[in-house]
Write a protein that holds these residues in place. Structure first.
Motif, PDB file in Angstrom:
ATOM      1  N   SER A 642       7.819  -4.821   6.924  1.00 50.59           N
ATOM      2  CA  SER A 642       8.309  -5.395   8.173  1.00 50.59           C
ATOM      3  C   SER A 642       7.350  -5.062   9.317  1.00 50.59           C
ATOM      4  O   SER A 642       6.625  -4.064   9.285  1.00 50.59           O
ATOM      5  N   ALA A 643       7.354  -5.903  10.321  1.00 49.49           N
ATOM      6  CA  ALA A 643       6.415  -5.751  11.436  1.00 49.49           C
ATOM      7  C   ALA A 643       6.628  -4.431  12.168  1.00 49.49           C
ATOM      8  O   ALA A 643       5.665  -3.748  12.550  1.00 49.49           O
ATOM      9  N   SER A 644       7.891  -4.025  12.371  1.00 53.20           N
ATOM     10  CA  SER A 644       8.154  -2.805  13.137  1.00 53.20           C
ATOM     11  C   SER A 644       7.671  -1.559  12.402  1.00 53.20           C
ATOM     12  O   SER A 644       7.124  -0.630  13.008  1.00 53.20           O
ATOM     13  N   VAL A 645       7.857  -1.525  11.070  1.00 51.51           N
ATOM     14  CA  VAL A 645       7.416  -0.359  10.300  1.00 51.51           C
ATOM     15  C   VAL A 645       5.896  -0.320  10.219  1.00 51.51           C
ATOM     16  O   VAL A 645       5.272   0.745  10.375  1.00 51.51           O
ATOM     17  N   ARG A 646       5.268  -1.471   9.974  1.00 51.51           N
ATOM     18  CA  ARG A 646       3.799  -1.496   9.923  1.00 51.51           C
ATOM     19  C   ARG A 646       3.201  -1.082  11.268  1.00 51.51           C
ATOM     20  O   ARG A 646       2.175  -0.399  11.326  1.00 51.51           O
ATOM     21  N   GLU A 647       3.853  -1.488  12.353  1.00 54.20           N
ATOM     22  CA  GLU A 647       3.380  -1.089  13.679  1.00 54.20           C
ATOM     23  C   GLU A 647       3.497   0.420  13.867  1.00 54.20           C
ATOM     24  O   GLU A 647       2.597   1.063  14.427  1.00 54.20           O
ATOM     25  N   ALA A 648       4.584   1.010  13.366  1.00 59.96           N
ATOM     26  CA  ALA A 648       4.745   2.464  13.480  1.00 59.96           C
ATOM     27  C   ALA A 648       3.696   3.190  12.647  1.00 59.96           C
ATOM     28  O   ALA A 648       3.120   4.193  13.084  1.00 59.96           O
ATOM     29  N   PHE A 649       3.435   2.696  11.439  1.00 57.70           N
ATOM     30  CA  PHE A 649       2.399   3.310  10.601  1.00 57.70           C
ATOM     31  C   PHE A 649       1.038   3.260  11.294  1.00 57.70           C
ATOM     32  O   PHE A 649       0.275   4.229  11.278  1.00 57.70           O
ATOM     33  N   THR A 650       0.729   2.134  11.903  1.00 59.18           N
ATOM     34  CA  THR A 650      -0.574   1.989  12.565  1.00 59.18           C
ATOM     35  C   THR A 650      -0.666   2.845  13.816  1.00 59.18           C
ATOM     36  O   THR A 650      -1.670   3.537  14.047  1.00 59.18           O
ATOM     37  N   GLU A 651       0.389   2.823  14.625  1.00 57.70           N
ATOM     38  CA  GLU A 651       0.371   3.553  15.898  1.00 57.70           C
ATOM     39  C   GLU A 651       0.226   5.053  15.682  1.00 57.70           C
ATOM     40  O   GLU A 651      -0.451   5.740  16.447  1.00 57.70           O
ATOM     41  N   HIS A 652       0.831   5.570  14.611  1.00 57.12           N
ATOM     42  CA  HIS A 652       0.801   7.014  14.368  1.00 57.12           C
ATOM     43  C   HIS A 652      -0.195   7.401  13.280  1.00 57.12           C
ATOM     44  O   HIS A 652      -0.170   8.535  12.802  1.00 57.12           O
ATOM     45  N   ASP A 653      -1.060   6.459  12.897  1.00 60.27           N
ATOM     46  CA  ASP A 653      -2.155   6.724  11.951  1.00 60.27           C
ATOM     47  C   ASP A 653      -1.627   7.358  10.664  1.00 60.27           C
ATOM     48  O   ASP A 653      -2.071   8.430  10.233  1.00 60.27           O
ATOM     49  N   VAL A 654      -0.666   6.692  10.045  1.00 62.20           N
ATOM     50  CA  VAL A 654      -0.059   7.193   8.813  1.00 62.20           C
ATOM     51  C   VAL A 654      -0.851   6.654   7.619  1.00 62.20           C
ATOM     52  O   VAL A 654      -1.065   5.443   7.501  1.00 62.20           O
ATOM     53  N   ALA A 655      -1.282   7.542   6.747  1.00 62.40           N
ATOM     54  CA  ALA A 655      -1.943   7.125   5.506  1.00 62.40           C
ATOM     55  C   ALA A 655      -0.878   6.733   4.488  1.00 62.40           C
ATOM     56  O   ALA A 655       0.132   7.429   4.332  1.00 62.40           O
ATOM     57  N   LEU A 656      -1.099   5.615   3.816  1.00 58.11           N
ATOM     58  CA  LEU A 656      -0.124   5.084   2.863  1.00 58.11           C
ATOM     59  C   LEU A 656      -0.607   5.355   1.443  1.00 58.11           C
ATOM     60  O   LEU A 656      -1.706   4.959   1.059  1.00 58.11           O
ATOM     61  N   VAL A 657       0.228   6.017   0.668  1.00 65.27           N
ATOM     62  CA  VAL A 657      -0.107   6.390  -0.708  1.00 65.27           C
ATOM     63  C   VAL A 657       1.004   5.876  -1.619  1.00 65.27           C
ATOM     64  O   VAL A 657       2.189   6.084  -1.337  1.00 65.27           O
ATOM     65  N   LYS A 658       0.612   5.220  -2.699  1.00 62.19           N
ATOM     66  CA  LYS A 658       1.591   4.643  -3.624  1.00 62.19           C
ATOM     67  C   LYS A 658       1.534   5.396  -4.945  1.00 62.19           C
ATOM     68  O   LYS A 658       0.485   5.471  -5.594  1.00 62.19           O
ATOM     69  N   ALA A 659       2.666   5.957  -5.342  1.00 61.35           N
ATOM     70  CA  ALA A 659       2.805   6.624  -6.633  1.00 61.35           C
ATOM     71  C   ALA A 659       3.433   5.628  -7.603  1.00 61.35           C
ATOM     72  O   ALA A 659       4.663   5.501  -7.677  1.00 61.35           O
ATOM     73  N   ASP A 660       2.590   4.917  -8.328  1.00 62.30           N
ATOM     74  CA  ASP A 660       3.041   3.830  -9.206  1.00 62.30           C
ATOM     75  C   ASP A 660       3.460   4.407 -10.555  1.00 62.30           C
ATOM     76  O   ASP A 660       2.628   4.842 -11.345  1.00 62.30           O
ATOM     77  N   TRP A 661       4.751   4.365 -10.820  1.00 60.07           N
ATOM     78  CA  TRP A 661       5.344   4.943 -12.033  1.00 60.07           C
ATOM     79  C   TRP A 661       5.660   3.864 -13.064  1.00 60.07           C
ATOM     80  O   TRP A 661       6.491   4.087 -13.946  1.00 60.07           O
ATOM     81  N   THR A 662       4.999   2.685 -12.946  1.00 57.81           N
ATOM     82  CA  THR A 662       5.261   1.600 -13.890  1.00 57.81           C
ATOM     83  C   THR A 662       5.005   2.054 -15.315  1.00 57.81           C
ATOM     84  O   THR A 662       5.790   1.774 -16.231  1.00 57.81           O
ATOM     85  N   ASN A 663       3.895   2.720 -15.527  1.00 56.89           N
ATOM     86  CA  ASN A 663       3.591   3.338 -16.807  1.00 56.89           C
ATOM     87  C   ASN A 663       3.742   4.851 -16.675  1.00 56.89           C
ATOM     88  O   ASN A 663       3.653   5.407 -15.577  1.00 56.89           O
ATOM     89  N   GLU A 664       3.956   5.501 -17.795  1.00 59.65           N
ATOM     90  CA  GLU A 664       4.179   6.946 -17.771  1.00 59.65           C
ATOM     91  C   GLU A 664       2.985   7.656 -17.133  1.00 59.65           C
ATOM     92  O   GLU A 664       1.826   7.394 -17.474  1.00 59.65           O
ATOM     93  N   ASP A 665       3.273   8.522 -16.190  1.00 56.88           N
ATOM     94  CA  ASP A 665       2.237   9.276 -15.486  1.00 56.88           C
ATOM     95  C   ASP A 665       2.776  10.679 -15.245  1.00 56.88           C
ATOM     96  O   ASP A 665       3.703  10.880 -14.450  1.00 56.88           O
TER      97      ASP A 665
END
Length: 723
Positions: A642-665
């Protein structure tokens, strides 16, 4: 006397120590990071005012690892050099050694598994202050094996400054500065220059027939070229993993052509570069040769004949006839044959009228395509045959229409007017029925739409010629295609003797009509496959599949309650509402997909999370997710994108990390266990302070809860929850 020599001995010892220290500092310039050894080297031992200095960044990946070329190919990132030079010094572009292909996990990359030295020429100003001069660079690269690691290093060298008249002359071997050149360094630079592709000059040219880039080259010597590949410098143009057909030209024994496969079917000509840049590698007599290419991409016709307009009109006519045999046209044209069975044993003039009406539908469709092509070109956008099938929205709507036609043929519902009636009931109308003529017209239109993904023999030459000609020629060639496609049916309708061998109407026609529903469903499946390739998103493709299910449900509701009985109005209203929902859902999914694509996620590792917090001072948002988790995908699109969340991530310089558990890890499993979790979705926000505890957002998030956590972790005021 001994006491007089003491200062000299002390000075000599200090100089020796300084020399050792200098050697130690030289060793310290070699940096290891991301499974790669990196070093900054200078080819010349000193800086000379007004002369060019050549520097080289040496990268040596560990065995089994590779780094990337200027165009990394299907994935990856090219090394980046950021220079910090004294005032007046100017660094040139990287001189890239020839790359090799690295296929992995279905993706072909361009890069190096070997040690490479990236050469950069530095222009030295005419006036240089007294030395030593410090030359520094920050190197960033990506090293990959089964996983990929971002690497970086800050490198520097210090060189003395000598006057121009003190510089060694060419061939000087001993004495002065020339004697200080390290032979190992000189050997590295010599090897690096041997790996630079030689300038191809006029031996390589490039052209395009329509939108197909073709490389033409000559190879010296009498030995044939056994294999060749073109490494294109511009990304997004070719399909890196597809074959590049090599053909010997008939005009000369040492001339060859290499056809480059496009990254997307019918890539618009406007997206092709004006010049073709890259490296041509070819194998001759067991040895590979590499040539640097920078040549104009010239538009030509795809024909070897000197025929003009009449020649290509004939090819278009023949190609249109053969187009009827293509599998993408068969399901609809089978309906037309069924209509001939109905009409052939009645009034012959009625049959002829139906044939002409079908031909009119085909021709009108081709004229509309011609007008759209001309309009797009006038607007500055080049387009080719089947350009409308490049739109995922059009593909989605066509898939829904084809499914509806198939359900109509199968008898799930029946309507008296409209395009679905035109295609699905053409065979069941009476000879004099006005809707029968509408059926013939609609069948011609639908057959043309479904024919556009196909290219019959001879048709490609005619289209390649037409699409680079004036508007009048485009209309004439597409009209000839339409005449060729409609001609067999006009002949059948106009000469009754040809249709007398067709079977008489009977109950078998209803069974055959229902059978034709299954080829329609096959066409819909193919359209879904095309849609999936275009959007490259399993989630959006799933939305289209669910939309097709809703179309089927709407057809069943209409057939059950909307055609007869007291609830007809309600049944029709519900069916229309369901259809509107089906049409809107892929459009909304495509919009959300664009928002998701705009977000940049890094793969999860505990080390990367700590590095982002410790070294970069950033907050880290971790999304524990999996492709098989529907609620994960729901939150990803409705909350995180959503636009509001993406704006918050950008404004506060949040790094986005995805823990993809589709396959066993096991790493992700252990990370979840630390939070006493055994399932996804799960969301965690790590404050920038490494000493601060992570903030658990749980498995249910809203836009407000995410924004509130981000602002609070950054020391700001708390926000009201936004549900």
């Amino acid at each position: 006397m001994p006491h007089r020599r003491l200062p000299v001995m002390i000075a000599a010892a200090l100089l020796a120590l300084l020399g050792v220290a200098g050697l130690l500092r030289a060793d310290d310039t070699v940096v290891r990071d991301a499974q790669t050894e990196v070093e900054l080297l200078a080819e010349q031992p000193a800086v000379v005012a007004g002369q060019t200095l050549t520097l080289g960044v040496r990268l040596r990946p560990d065995a089994g690892w590779h780094i990337y070329w200027r165009n990394p190919g299907g994935s990856g990132t090219a090394p980046r050099l950021t220079w910090d030079l004294p005032e007046g010094f100017e660094a040139g572009d990287i001189q890239w050694p020839y790359p090799k292909r690295h296929p992995a996990f279905g993706v072909t990359n361009y890069g190096y598994e070997r040690e490479v030295l990236l050469l950069v020429d530095v222009a030295v100003p005419e006036e240089v202050p007294a030395g030593p001069i410090r030359l520094a660079v920050r190197a960033d690269w990506l090293a990959c094996e089964k996983v990929c690691i971002l690497g970086s290093a800050d490198l520097a060298v210090e060189l003395p400054v000598i006057a121009m008249d003190e510089a060694p002359v060419a061939g000087e071997e001993a004495g002065g500065v020339a004697g200080e050149v390290d032979p190992a360094v000189a050997a590295r630079f010599a090897r690096a220059r041997s790996e630079l592709p030689a300038d191809a000059g006029g031996a390589v040219t490039a052209s395009r027939a329509g939108n197909r880039p073709i490389v033409r080259f000559t190879a010296p010597g009498a030995e044939p070229v056994d294999d060749a590949y073109f490494f294109i410098a511009d990304s997004g143009i070719v399909a890196y993993g597809d074959a590049q057909p090599l053909r010997a030209a008939e005009s000369a024994s040492s001339a060859y052509t290499l056809e480059l496969p496009l990254a997307r079917r019918n890539l618009p000509v406007g997206e092709l570069p004006d010049r073709l840049r890259g490296v041509l590698s070819y194998e001759q007599d067991g040895q590979w040769h590499h040539r640097a290419v920078d040549t104009p991409l010239v538009a030509t016709t795809a024909t070897s004949a000197d025929g003009g307009l009449l020649w290509h009109l004939g090819l278009a006519l023949l190609g249109g006839m053969i187009l009827n045999l293509m599998p993408c046209v068969f399901p609809v044209l089978s309906l037309k044959v069924l209509g001939f069975v109905q009409h052939s044993h009645g009034n012959p003039w009625t049959a002829r009228a139906h044939g002409l009406t079908y031909a009119l539908g085909v021709l009108v469709s081709f004229w509309v395509l011609a007008i759209l092509l001309i309009g797009l070109r006038a607007a500055g956008t080049e387009a080719g045959w089947g350009f409308h099938l490049q739109s995922p929205i059009f593909i989605a709507l066509m898939a829904m229409l084809i499914v509806a036609i198939g359900l109509n043929l199968a008898g799930v519902f029946d309507i008296g007017i409209g395009l679905m009636n035109a295609a699905g009931r053409a065979a069941t109308q009476g000879p004099a029925s006005s809707t029968g003529y509408a059926g013939s017209l609609g069948t011609g239109i639908l057959a043309t739409i479904l024919a556009t993904p196909c290219t019959a023999p001879f048709m490609g030459i005619a289209l390649g010629y037409a699409l680079i000609q004036p508007p009048t020629t485009i209309v004439l060639v597409l009209s000839s295609l339409g005449v060729g496609m409609a001609a067999p049916y006009v002949l059948l309708a106009w000469f009754p003797a040809l249709t007398r061998r067709l079977p008489r109407p009977g109950a078998w026609m209803e069974s055959f009509k229902q059978f034709l529903a299954f080829p329609m469903f096959a066409v819909a499946a193919w359209l879904v496959w095309v849609f999936g390739n275009q959007v490259a998103s399993s989630e959006t493709t799933l939305v289209l599949l669910l939309a097709l299910l809703v179309v089927g449900f709407a057809a069943w509701v209409y057939g059950r309650w909307g055609m007869a009985g007291g609830g007809r109005a309600l049944g029709r209203t519900v069916a229309v509402a369901l259809l509107a929902m089906a049409v809107a859902s892929p459009l909304m999914a495509l919009k959300q997909e664009a928002a998701v694509d705009a977000m940049t996620w890094e793969p999860f590792s505990d080390e990367r999370v700590e590095e982002l917090r410790r070294d970069e001072g950033r907050m880290v948002f971790v999304d524990f997710t999996a492709d098989w988790c529907l609620s994960c995908k729901w939150f990803e699109r409705t909350v995180l994108a959503s636009a509001s969340v993406r704006e918050a991530f950008t404004e506060h310089d949040v790094a986005l990390v995805k823990a993809d558990w589709t396959n066993e890890d096991e790493h992700i499993t252990r990370a979840l266990a630390r939070f006493e979790r055994r399932s996804v979705p799960f969301y965690v926000l790590y404050p920038a302070d490494p000493a601060a505890e992570p903030i658990e957002l749980g498995e249910f998030i809203t836009r407000g809860s995410v924004r509130e956590a981000v602002v609070a972790a950054d020391g700001g005021p708390r926000l009201a929850d936004e549900r």
